[in-house]
Design a protein around this motif. Structure first.
Motif, PDB file in Angstrom:
ATOM      1  N   ILE A   1       0.852  -1.193   0.000  1.00  0.00           N
ATOM      2  CA  ILE A   1       0.000   0.000   0.000  1.00  0.00           C
ATOM      3  C   ILE A   1       0.883   1.238   0.000  1.00  0.00           C
ATOM      4  CG2 ILE A   1      -1.706   1.335   1.297  1.00  0.00           C
ATOM      5  CD1 ILE A   1      -2.893  -1.241   2.281  1.00  0.00           C
ATOM      6  N   VAL A   2       0.641   2.104  -0.976  1.00  0.00           N
ATOM      7  CA  VAL A   2       1.368   3.370  -1.092  1.00  0.00           C
ATOM      8  C   VAL A   2       0.399   4.505  -0.800  1.00  0.00           C
ATOM      9  CG1 VAL A   2       2.730   4.863  -2.591  1.00  0.00           C
ATOM     10  CG2 VAL A   2       2.911   2.373  -2.814  1.00  0.00           C
ATOM     11  N   ALA A   3       0.684   5.277   0.236  1.00  0.00           N
ATOM     12  CA  ALA A   3      -0.156   6.428   0.579  1.00  0.00           C
ATOM     13  C   ALA A   3       0.285   7.625  -0.246  1.00  0.00           C
ATOM     14  CB  ALA A   3      -0.050   6.743   2.070  1.00  0.00           C
ATOM     15  N   LEU A   4      -0.639   8.170  -1.003  1.00  0.00           N
ATOM     16  CA  LEU A   4      -0.377   9.357  -1.816  1.00  0.00           C
ATOM     17  C   LEU A   4      -1.043  10.557  -1.146  1.00  0.00           C
ATOM     18  CD1 LEU A   4      -0.986   7.914  -5.397  1.00  0.00           C
ATOM     19  CD2 LEU A   4       1.164   8.065  -4.112  1.00  0.00           C
ATOM     20  N   ASP A   5      -0.298  11.622  -1.023  1.00  0.00           N
ATOM     21  CA  ASP A   5      -0.750  12.790  -0.274  1.00  0.00           C
ATOM     22  C   ASP A   5      -0.687  14.049  -1.143  1.00  0.00           C
ATOM     23  OD1 ASP A   5      -1.433  14.367   2.085  1.00  0.00           O
ATOM     24  OD2 ASP A   5       0.659  15.015   2.047  1.00  0.00           O
ATOM     25  N   PRO A   6      -1.761  14.342  -1.891  1.00  0.00           N
ATOM     26  CA  PRO A   6      -1.771  15.591  -2.654  1.00  0.00           C
ATOM     27  C   PRO A   6      -1.794  16.782  -1.688  1.00  0.00           C
ATOM     28  CG  PRO A   6      -3.523  14.085  -3.368  1.00  0.00           C
ATOM     29  CD  PRO A   6      -3.001  13.572  -2.078  1.00  0.00           C
ATOM     30  N   GLY A   7      -0.829  17.663  -1.790  1.00  0.00           N
ATOM     31  CA  GLY A   7      -0.704  18.751  -0.830  1.00  0.00           C
ATOM     32  C   GLY A   7      -1.861  19.734  -0.872  1.00  0.00           C
ATOM     33  N   HIS A   8      -2.050  20.414   0.269  1.00  0.00           N
ATOM     34  CA  HIS A   8      -3.018  21.499   0.405  1.00  0.00           C
ATOM     35  C   HIS A   8      -4.445  21.007   0.134  1.00  0.00           C
ATOM     36  CE1 HIS A   8       0.567  24.004   0.667  1.00  0.00           C
ATOM     37  NE2 HIS A   8       1.030  23.311  -0.366  1.00  0.00           N
ATOM     38  N   GLY A   9      -5.336  21.868  -0.389  1.00  0.00           N
ATOM     39  CA  GLY A   9      -6.715  21.458  -0.634  1.00  0.00           C
ATOM     40  C   GLY A   9      -7.715  22.296   0.146  1.00  0.00           C
ATOM     41  N   GLY A  10      -8.905  22.435  -0.399  1.00  0.00           N
ATOM     42  CA  GLY A  10      -9.969  23.161   0.275  1.00  0.00           C
ATOM     43  C   GLY A  10      -9.614  24.611   0.499  1.00  0.00           C
ATOM     44  N   GLU A  11      -9.692  25.045   1.754  1.00  0.00           N
ATOM     45  CA  GLU A  11      -9.400  26.437   2.095  1.00  0.00           C
ATOM     46  C   GLU A  11      -7.960  26.828   1.792  1.00  0.00           C
ATOM     47  OE1 GLU A  11     -11.617  28.995   4.162  1.00  0.00           O
ATOM     48  OE2 GLU A  11     -12.625  27.896   2.587  1.00  0.00           O
ATOM     49  N   ASP A  12      -7.098  25.839   1.678  1.00  0.00           N
ATOM     50  CA  ASP A  12      -5.679  26.105   1.435  1.00  0.00           C
ATOM     51  C   ASP A  12      -5.335  25.797  -0.022  1.00  0.00           C
ATOM     52  OD1 ASP A  12      -2.952  26.391   1.476  1.00  0.00           O
ATOM     53  OD2 ASP A  12      -2.575  24.518   2.555  1.00  0.00           O
ATOM     54  N   PRO A  13      -5.214  26.824  -0.881  1.00  0.00           N
ATOM     55  CA  PRO A  13      -4.921  26.559  -2.297  1.00  0.00           C
ATOM     56  C   PRO A  13      -3.479  26.204  -2.568  1.00  0.00           C
ATOM     57  CG  PRO A  13      -5.017  28.918  -1.914  1.00  0.00           C
ATOM     58  CD  PRO A  13      -5.382  28.257  -0.605  1.00  0.00           C
ATOM     59  N   GLY A  14      -2.598  26.412  -1.580  1.00  0.00           N
ATOM     60  CA  GLY A  14      -1.180  26.232  -1.844  1.00  0.00           C
ATOM     61  C   GLY A  14      -0.648  27.400  -2.649  1.00  0.00           C
ATOM     62  N   ALA A  15       0.419  27.156  -3.391  1.00  0.00           N
ATOM     63  CA  ALA A  15       0.999  28.209  -4.227  1.00  0.00           C
ATOM     64  C   ALA A  15       0.093  28.472  -5.434  1.00  0.00           C
ATOM     65  CB  ALA A  15       2.392  27.803  -4.684  1.00  0.00           C
ATOM     66  N   VAL A  16       0.181  29.689  -5.951  1.00  0.00           N
ATOM     67  CA  VAL A  16      -0.629  30.088  -7.101  1.00  0.00           C
ATOM     68  C   VAL A  16       0.301  30.594  -8.198  1.00  0.00           C
ATOM     69  CG1 VAL A  16      -2.524  31.532  -7.930  1.00  0.00           C
ATOM     70  CG2 VAL A  16      -2.502  30.746  -5.551  1.00  0.00           C
ATOM     71  N   GLY A  17       0.173  30.038  -9.403  1.00  0.00           N
ATOM     72  CA  GLY A  17       1.029  30.420 -10.521  1.00  0.00           C
ATOM     73  C   GLY A  17       0.647  31.752 -11.123  1.00  0.00           C
ATOM     74  N   PRO A  18       1.489  32.299 -12.002  1.00  0.00           N
ATOM     75  CA  PRO A  18       1.206  33.594 -12.644  1.00  0.00           C
ATOM     76  C   PRO A  18      -0.109  33.620 -13.411  1.00  0.00           C
ATOM     77  CG  PRO A  18       3.489  32.932 -13.024  1.00  0.00           C
ATOM     78  CD  PRO A  18       2.799  31.768 -12.391  1.00  0.00           C
ATOM     79  N   LYS A  19      -0.521  32.476 -13.940  1.00  0.00           N
ATOM     80  CA  LYS A  19      -1.784  32.398 -14.684  1.00  0.00           C
ATOM     81  C   LYS A  19      -2.948  31.977 -13.792  1.00  0.00           C
ATOM     82  CE  LYS A  19       0.127  31.470 -19.275  1.00  0.00           C
ATOM     83  NZ  LYS A  19       0.110  30.532 -20.445  1.00  0.00           N
ATOM     84  N   GLY A  20      -2.722  31.945 -12.489  1.00  0.00           N
ATOM     85  CA  GLY A  20      -3.797  31.601 -11.571  1.00  0.00           C
ATOM     86  C   GLY A  20      -3.962  30.119 -11.317  1.00  0.00           C
ATOM     87  N   THR A  21      -2.968  29.308 -11.675  1.00  0.00           N
ATOM     88  CA  THR A  21      -3.046  27.867 -11.443  1.00  0.00           C
ATOM     89  C   THR A  21      -2.846  27.572  -9.962  1.00  0.00           C
ATOM     90  OG1 THR A  21      -2.057  27.537 -13.623  1.00  0.00           O
ATOM     91  CG2 THR A  21      -2.154  25.626 -12.157  1.00  0.00           C
ATOM     92  N   TYR A  22      -3.763  26.823  -9.382  1.00  0.00           N
ATOM     93  CA  TYR A  22      -3.662  26.454  -7.971  1.00  0.00           C
ATOM     94  C   TYR A  22      -2.831  25.189  -7.817  1.00  0.00           C
ATOM     95  CZ  TYR A  22      -7.295  29.788  -6.502  1.00  0.00           C
ATOM     96  OH  TYR A  22      -8.020  30.919  -6.226  1.00  0.00           O
ATOM     97  N   GLU A  23      -1.894  25.241  -6.890  1.00  0.00           N
ATOM     98  CA  GLU A  23      -1.095  24.059  -6.584  1.00  0.00           C
ATOM     99  C   GLU A  23      -1.976  22.879  -6.187  1.00  0.00           C
ATOM    100  OE1 GLU A  23       2.362  22.616  -3.379  1.00  0.00           O
ATOM    101  OE2 GLU A  23       1.543  24.648  -3.298  1.00  0.00           O
TER     102      GLU A  23
END
Length: 482
Positions: free
Chosen positions: A247-269
């Protein structure tokens, strides 16, 4: 002198300087309370549905005061919010509830009294609500948060079973993990569990116990048979332990209220890393290593916030063999570029940049909105450094395998695995790494991260790295009671 002033019972009131200052302070204090109680403006409302819990957020320019009542039949949460006038932003809550929300059936809002707005959240099942306030942080102002947890929490092992059953239903001719005939060996030991789970009146699985280092594979039960001349039907074989499902646990960072980093074109991490994690999940679920089937478990499979300690706790509950947290880096200079892989450190960060990144990632709970008072002792312990030297050494081996594969086609920010005190990597018994897939703050790398083709390349490289790690470092024998 007036007649009143000359009267012996009349005394003129002449306030001194101290009295005037006290009166002014009282007036300012009352004015401040008046602003909090009656001057609030709702800036935004949000609803985040998920199997784990559903969240409702009210963002305002000043703190909100709320009183809540949980009503059992039918289940609903009534909340009176002081100092509000019903406006268009609040009315938007009604339309923000999705039909597939597993916890919220509907939201109703109304002006209960001249300065009180009543919010009624109709629930689909019994829930345990948590209502708390968050101070301004990052791009957010004051937030009033309603987290609605189901009374019967979703068990992570149950989630794995349901996911596997969905996979099986999409291939009716030969469900994955189920043997084509009674005499053929099972392709996936999880198939036995699924077959048992599919039986009528089957009992739900028992949550897994903490991982053990070694275990002897159980002897399969002999197949039941009829006694000659007996009309009794053979009873199904008792439940057994399923041995060596990786079993490999995958953990996509951030989520919900926390968008993470935001790119110049508005891409949410948070959006990019979730897509990459799902691609990697699909590859893991179709793979075997050294004859052992693999399954992926995701700490989040949708757009919702998961606290750092809970991410680690989830991985430990399913007895994960690996933990991989997926992110997309950002820096103040858009020229910063390249992928990185990080492991935990006992002795401080391996570089200033690694320390800076760990500090930034460890602030996710502040941005995402964590009710600190609700954390149980077990979750709090996940934020402590409980890692072992063996875990860190294995994490470095895993990180090196991943970095090698990613470096075949992508630019690397650093040629070796770096180390720092990432809270999300502090599982004492699971090799854990954090992958920064690219700098989303770099316009060129943001464009790559938005590309489905590049996302596939990243998922393929991670899958190859996982496979290479297990070939050189076979997982210890482990039995999972289900």
């Amino acid at each position: 002198m007036s007649e009143d002033a000359a009267h012996p019972l009349f005394t003129a009131y002449r306030p001194n300087r101290r009295t005037l200052l006290q009166a002014g302070s009282l007036a300012l204090l009352l004015a401040g309370k008046q602003q909090i109680a009656f001057g609030a403006s709702i800036m935004a409302v949000r609803v985040w549905p998920a199997e784990d819990y559903s969240r409702v957020t009210l963002e305002s320019d000043v703190p909100l005061v709320a009183k809540q009542t949980l009503i059992q039949s039918p289940p609903r949460l009534a909340v009176d919010i002081e100092g509000l006038q019903l406006n268009s932003a609040l009315k938007e809550l009604v339309a923000k509830v999705r039909p597939d929300d597993p916890n919220i059936a509907a939201i109703r809002v109304g002006q209960n009294s001249p300065n009180v707005v009543r919010l009624v959240i109709d629930l689909k099942q019994d829930a345990v609500p948590q209502v708390f306030s968050l101070k301004p942080v990052a791009s957010y102002q004051h937030r009033l948060v309603f987290d609605l947890y189901p009374s019967k929490p979703v068990d992570p092992l149950e989630a794995l079973i349901q996911e596997r059953l969905r996979d099986a239903s999409s291939h009716p001719d030969l469900p994955p993990g189920l043997s084509p005939s009674p005499s053929a060996p099972a392709q996936d030991p999880l198939g036995d569990l699924i077959a048992k789970h599919s039986q009528p009146n089957a009992a739900p699985p028992t949550p897994a116990a903490p991982a053990t280092s070694t275990a002897t594979a159980p002897t399969p039960a002999a197949p039941a048979s009829k006694t000659p001349g007996s009309s009794m039907t053979a009873s199904p074989a008792p439940a057994r332990k399923t041995d060596r499902i990786i079993i490999v646990a995958l953990d996509p960072g951030h989520g919900g209220e926390d968008p993470g980093a935001v790119g110049p074109k508005g891409t949410y991490e948070k959006d990019v890393v979730l897509k990459i994690a799902k691609l990697l999940r699909d590859r893991i679920n179709k793979s075997t290593v050294n004859g052992s089937p693999m399954r992926a478990y995701m700490t989040r499979d949708g757009d919702f916030f998961v606290p750092l300690g809970v991410r680690v706790q989830k991985a430990r509950r399913v007895q994960a063999d690996l933990f991989i947290s997926i992110h997309a880096d950002a820096f103040t200079r858009p020229s910063a570029a390249g992928a990185s892989v990080y492991a935990l450190s006992h002795k401080g960060a391996s570089s200033t940049a690694a320390r800076w990144l760990a500090d930034k990632e460890n602030q996710a709970d502040l941005v995402g909105g964590l009710n600190v008072r609700s954390q149980d002792k077990g979750v709090q312990e996940m934020l402590l450094d409980m890692s072992t030297t063996a875990q860190i050494n294995d994490s470095l081996k895993l990180g090196t395998a991943l970095l090698t594969q990613i470096g075949d086609f992508a630019r690397l920010h650093k040629p070796r695995v770096e180390q720092a005190g990432f809270a999300v990597l502090k599982a004492p018994d699971i090799p854990s790494v954090l992958i920064e897939t690219a700098f989303i703050s770099n316009p060129d790398e943001e464009q790559k991260l938005r590309s489905p083709t590049y996302q596939v390349k990243l998922a393929d490289a991670m899958m190859d790295g996982i496979r290479q790690y297990f070939i050189k470092n076979p997982p210890l024998a482990r039995s999972r009671t289900v």
